[in-house]
Design a protein around this motif. Structure first.
Motif, PDB file in Angstrom:
ATOM      1  N   VAL A   1       1.068  32.320 -19.650  1.00 34.43           N
ATOM      2  CA  VAL A   1       1.798  32.032 -18.407  1.00 34.43           C
ATOM      3  C   VAL A   1       1.041  31.020 -17.555  1.00 34.43           C
ATOM      4  O   VAL A   1       1.636  30.089 -16.996  1.00 34.43           O
ATOM      5  CB  VAL A   1       2.040  33.336 -17.621  1.00 34.43           C
ATOM      6  N   GLU A   2      -0.276  31.151 -17.461  1.00 37.82           N
ATOM      7  CA  GLU A   2      -1.064  30.196 -16.683  1.00 37.82           C
ATOM      8  C   GLU A   2      -1.055  28.811 -17.321  1.00 37.82           C
ATOM      9  O   GLU A   2      -1.072  27.796 -16.625  1.00 37.82           O
ATOM     10  CB  GLU A   2      -2.507  30.689 -16.551  1.00 37.82           C
ATOM     11  N   LEU A   3      -1.008  28.763 -18.632  1.00 41.99           N
ATOM     12  CA  LEU A   3      -0.899  27.477 -19.327  1.00 41.99           C
ATOM     13  C   LEU A   3       0.421  26.791 -18.957  1.00 41.99           C
ATOM     14  O   LEU A   3       0.453  25.585 -18.682  1.00 41.99           O
ATOM     15  CB  LEU A   3      -0.974  27.700 -20.838  1.00 41.99           C
ATOM     16  N   PHE A   4       1.500  27.567 -18.922  1.00 38.17           N
ATOM     17  CA  PHE A   4       2.800  27.006 -18.544  1.00 38.17           C
ATOM     18  C   PHE A   4       2.784  26.527 -17.093  1.00 38.17           C
ATOM     19  O   PHE A   4       3.346  25.478 -16.762  1.00 38.17           O
ATOM     20  CB  PHE A   4       3.906  28.043 -18.734  1.00 38.17           C
ATOM     21  N   HIS A   5       2.143  27.313 -16.230  1.00 38.60           N
ATOM     22  CA  HIS A   5       2.023  26.916 -14.824  1.00 38.60           C
ATOM     23  C   HIS A   5       1.227  25.617 -14.697  1.00 38.60           C
ATOM     24  O   HIS A   5       1.598  24.717 -13.934  1.00 38.60           O
ATOM     25  CB  HIS A   5       1.340  28.018 -14.016  1.00 38.60           C
TER      26      HIS A   5
ATOM     27  N   SER B   1      12.622  30.356 -13.982  1.00 41.73           N
ATOM     28  CA  SER B   1      12.477  31.467 -14.927  1.00 41.73           C
ATOM     29  C   SER B   1      11.363  31.180 -15.927  1.00 41.73           C
ATOM     30  O   SER B   1      10.891  30.045 -16.051  1.00 41.73           O
ATOM     31  CB  SER B   1      13.790  31.689 -15.684  1.00 41.73           C
ATOM     32  N   LEU B   2      10.968  32.219 -16.645  1.00 49.68           N
ATOM     33  CA  LEU B   2       9.978  32.059 -17.712  1.00 49.68           C
ATOM     34  C   LEU B   2      10.515  31.132 -18.794  1.00 49.68           C
ATOM     35  O   LEU B   2       9.775  30.321 -19.358  1.00 49.68           O
ATOM     36  CB  LEU B   2       9.628  33.431 -18.305  1.00 49.68           C
TER      37      LEU B   2
ATOM     38  N   ALA C   1       8.499  27.728 -20.058  1.00 52.46           N
ATOM     39  CA  ALA C   1       8.115  27.717 -21.482  1.00 52.46           C
ATOM     40  C   ALA C   1       8.731  26.520 -22.193  1.00 52.46           C
ATOM     41  O   ALA C   1       8.043  25.784 -22.914  1.00 52.46           O
ATOM     42  CB  ALA C   1       8.544  29.021 -22.148  1.00 52.46           C
ATOM     43  N   LEU C   2      10.036  26.307 -21.997  1.00 46.33           N
ATOM     44  CA  LEU C   2      10.716  25.195 -22.659  1.00 46.33           C
ATOM     45  C   LEU C   2      10.205  23.848 -22.163  1.00 46.33           C
ATOM     46  O   LEU C   2      10.093  22.889 -22.933  1.00 46.33           O
ATOM     47  CB  LEU C   2      12.230  25.298 -22.431  1.00 46.33           C
ATOM     48  N   GLU C   3       9.879  23.775 -20.880  1.00 45.63           N
ATOM     49  CA  GLU C   3       9.342  22.532 -20.335  1.00 45.63           C
ATOM     50  C   GLU C   3       8.005  22.186 -20.988  1.00 45.63           C
ATOM     51  O   GLU C   3       7.724  21.023 -21.275  1.00 45.63           O
ATOM     52  CB  GLU C   3       9.170  22.670 -18.819  1.00 45.63           C
TER      53      GLU C   3
ATOM     54  N   ASP D   1      11.030  32.099 -31.317  1.00 46.28           N
ATOM     55  CA  ASP D   1      12.469  32.317 -31.334  1.00 46.28           C
ATOM     56  C   ASP D   1      13.147  31.528 -30.221  1.00 46.28           C
ATOM     57  O   ASP D   1      14.207  30.912 -30.432  1.00 46.28           O
ATOM     58  CB  ASP D   1      12.759  33.809 -31.180  1.00 46.28           C
ATOM     59  N   LEU D   2      12.566  31.509 -29.037  1.00 46.26           N
ATOM     60  CA  LEU D   2      13.145  30.791 -27.908  1.00 46.26           C
ATOM     61  C   LEU D   2      13.295  29.310 -28.201  1.00 46.26           C
ATOM     62  O   LEU D   2      14.367  28.722 -27.981  1.00 46.26           O
ATOM     63  CB  LEU D   2      12.262  30.984 -26.661  1.00 46.26           C
ATOM     64  N   PHE D   3      12.255  28.695 -28.704  1.00 43.90           N
ATOM     65  CA  PHE D   3      12.316  27.257 -28.937  1.00 43.90           C
ATOM     66  C   PHE D   3      13.165  26.928 -30.162  1.00 43.90           C
ATOM     67  O   PHE D   3      13.799  25.874 -30.227  1.00 43.90           O
ATOM     68  CB  PHE D   3      10.910  26.688 -29.097  1.00 43.90           C
ATOM     69  N   ARG D   4      13.215  27.828 -31.138  1.00 40.75           N
ATOM     70  CA  ARG D   4      14.080  27.639 -32.313  1.00 40.75           C
ATOM     71  C   ARG D   4      15.541  27.561 -31.891  1.00 40.75           C
ATOM     72  O   ARG D   4      16.316  26.764 -32.433  1.00 40.75           O
ATOM     73  CB  ARG D   4      13.871  28.806 -33.279  1.00 40.75           C
TER      74      ARG D   4
END
Length: 444
Positions: A143-147, A203-204, A208-210, A237-240
């Motif tokens: 989560v911190e990496l995404f932030h 949202s998460l 994540a997608l960004e 799964d999300l990115f797939r």
């Protein structure tokens, strides 16, 4: 004498049989740990890659820099990031002072312990406290990496893990490996706890997608379509889903069984009059065949997408509650690219952008990805495409016309020669006509 020997032999055999019976019955109650009995259920979606696939490309499934989850935890080569995870958790806590503390994170994740254990195909021989600690540290790191990617943590701008391009690119690859996943609900729980008021509308899924899309560069509309999709299993799964869409059970297309055949190579299809064109969409489902033109979405092949496709196939082949669209796409591309010359044609059509190496390496890559794929052409989303291409190829008049075009219009010189020959033929016919005509219609 012989009777006594036979009697002893029967006695020994009977005792051995009873001993074996006792041993085998005692094993009836042993619970398998490497692939537990519940591994085939809907709730189990993180598993080891089969050895046959690992042998083909070990590096595609083995994290290089960070361990997420239990399967690669504690390995020596991954200690660099592991040492930084408590510090990253501390940074998250400092940002939420007065709102939540360490015990809040522990209690939140501990309430999901049973679901966490059920998510993995292997029995996790971890104490509750150790398992929850690992989940919290791994989820906080992600989560911190995404932030950090969105530059919403200015107080930690000097963190070398989040702002060194070489490390970040390796993290992107590692976080999309099937053996390197934690359940998405754990990430969601951590994100909800750590969320600041400024992130209320984010949202998460969004962050994540960004983060991952800086590698694949999908259109914004494709990302927004999946930023609220429920029942995500993990990041892979999300990115797939961004490439193939949400899984919805559909009736298999009705195609004549005789037409359900795999395609030949690209150059063979060209000889038969079929052309190739880059599709406008980035969604790998949007493959179309219309009036002899096969339209395929473009794909950049590099280290990131290579690893991503391999892990998507491993996930689809192991989890029967998701679609197998990536696997079907791989089979199609494996058919089309038998030689380096096929890759060259698809590159010229901008269907393939090759950053992997030589064209031969692309052929080898798709051969490795397609290895051991269980593919049912009847239920594939590409069944109709395969049928349409086969039907087109069986038309004899089209084949003859394709041969004529290839022979006489394949290059400017052959076209000029054909045109000159045709013109000469027409002039000869006209000359013959005016030579013969006066005999039939003499002037009066």
């Amino acid at each position: 004498m012989n009777g006594d020997s036979n009697h002893c032999a029967i006695t020994v055999a009977a005792e051995s049989g009873r001993s074996w019976s006792y041993r085998i019955q005692s094993r009836f109650w042993e619970t398998p740990t490497l692939l537990k009995p519940s591994a085939g259920t809907y709730s189990c979606y993180i598993f080891r890659v089969p050895k046959s696939r690992v042998d083909s490309n070990d590096n595609a499934y083995k994290p290089r820099i960070v361990s997420i989850g239990p399967y690669h935890h504690g390995q020596e080569r991954l200690k660099l990031i592991e040492q930084h995870k408590p510090r990253v958790f501390s940074t998250m806590l400092n940002r939420s002072i007065g709102r939540v503390g360490p015990i809040d994170y522990f209690n939140a994740i501990a309430s999901w312990e049973t679901d966490i254990r059920e998510s993995y195909s292997e029995t996790l021989d971890w104490k509750t406290s150790d398992l929850i600690e690992m989940m919290i540290l791994d989820a906080c790191f992600i989560v911190e990496l995404f932030h950090a990617n969105r530059r919403v943590t200015p107080s930690d701008d000097d963190n070398p893990l989040f702002y060194t391009p070489r490390i970040v690119s390796s993290l992107m690859v590692d976080l999309l490996m099937i053996e390197n996943q934690i359940p998405f609900f754990v990430l969601q729980e951590i994100y909800t706890l750590s969320k600041s008021p400024s992130d209320a509308d984010c949202s998460l899924h969004d962050i994540a997608l960004e983060f991952f899309n800086s590698a694949l560069r999908l259109p914004e509309k494709d990302l927004q379509r999946y930023n609220r999709v429920p029942n995500i299993t993990h990041l892979l799964d999300l990115f797939r889903l961004c490439l193939v869409g949400e899984f919805k059970p559909e009736e298999p297309p009705r195609v004549d069984k005789e037409l359900l055949q795999l395609m030949p190579s690209t150059n063979q299809l060209l000889l038969e009059g079929i052309k190739f064109k880059q599709a406008n969409s980035k969604n790998l489902k949007d493959i179309k065949f219309d009036h002899g033109v096969l339209q395929i979405p473009s794909l950049t092949i590099d280290h990131f997408t290579g690893s991503f496709l391999l892990n998507c196939v491993a996930y689809e082949q192991g989890y029967r509650y998701c679609s197998s669209h990536i696997s079907s796409y791989v089979i199609l591309m494996r058919c089309l690219m038998s030689t380096a010359e096929d890759v060259a044609v698809l590159s010229q059509c901008r269907i393939i952008t090759n950053f992997l190496g030589t064209d031969k390496e692309v052929v080898r890559f798709f051969r490795d990805v397609a290895k051991d794929i269980l593919f049912n052409i009847k239920s594939s989303y590409l069944a109709e495409i395969f049928g349409q291409v086969t039907h087109y190829r069986r038309n004899k008049w089209r084949l003859r016309w394709a041969g004529i075009k290839r022979e006489y219009f394949g290059s400017p010189w052959t076209f000029i020669s054909a045109a000159a020959g045709f013109t000469l033929l027409v002039l000869t016919i006209i000359q013959a006509f005016f030579t013969v005509y006066p005999y039939y219609r003499p002037k009066k």
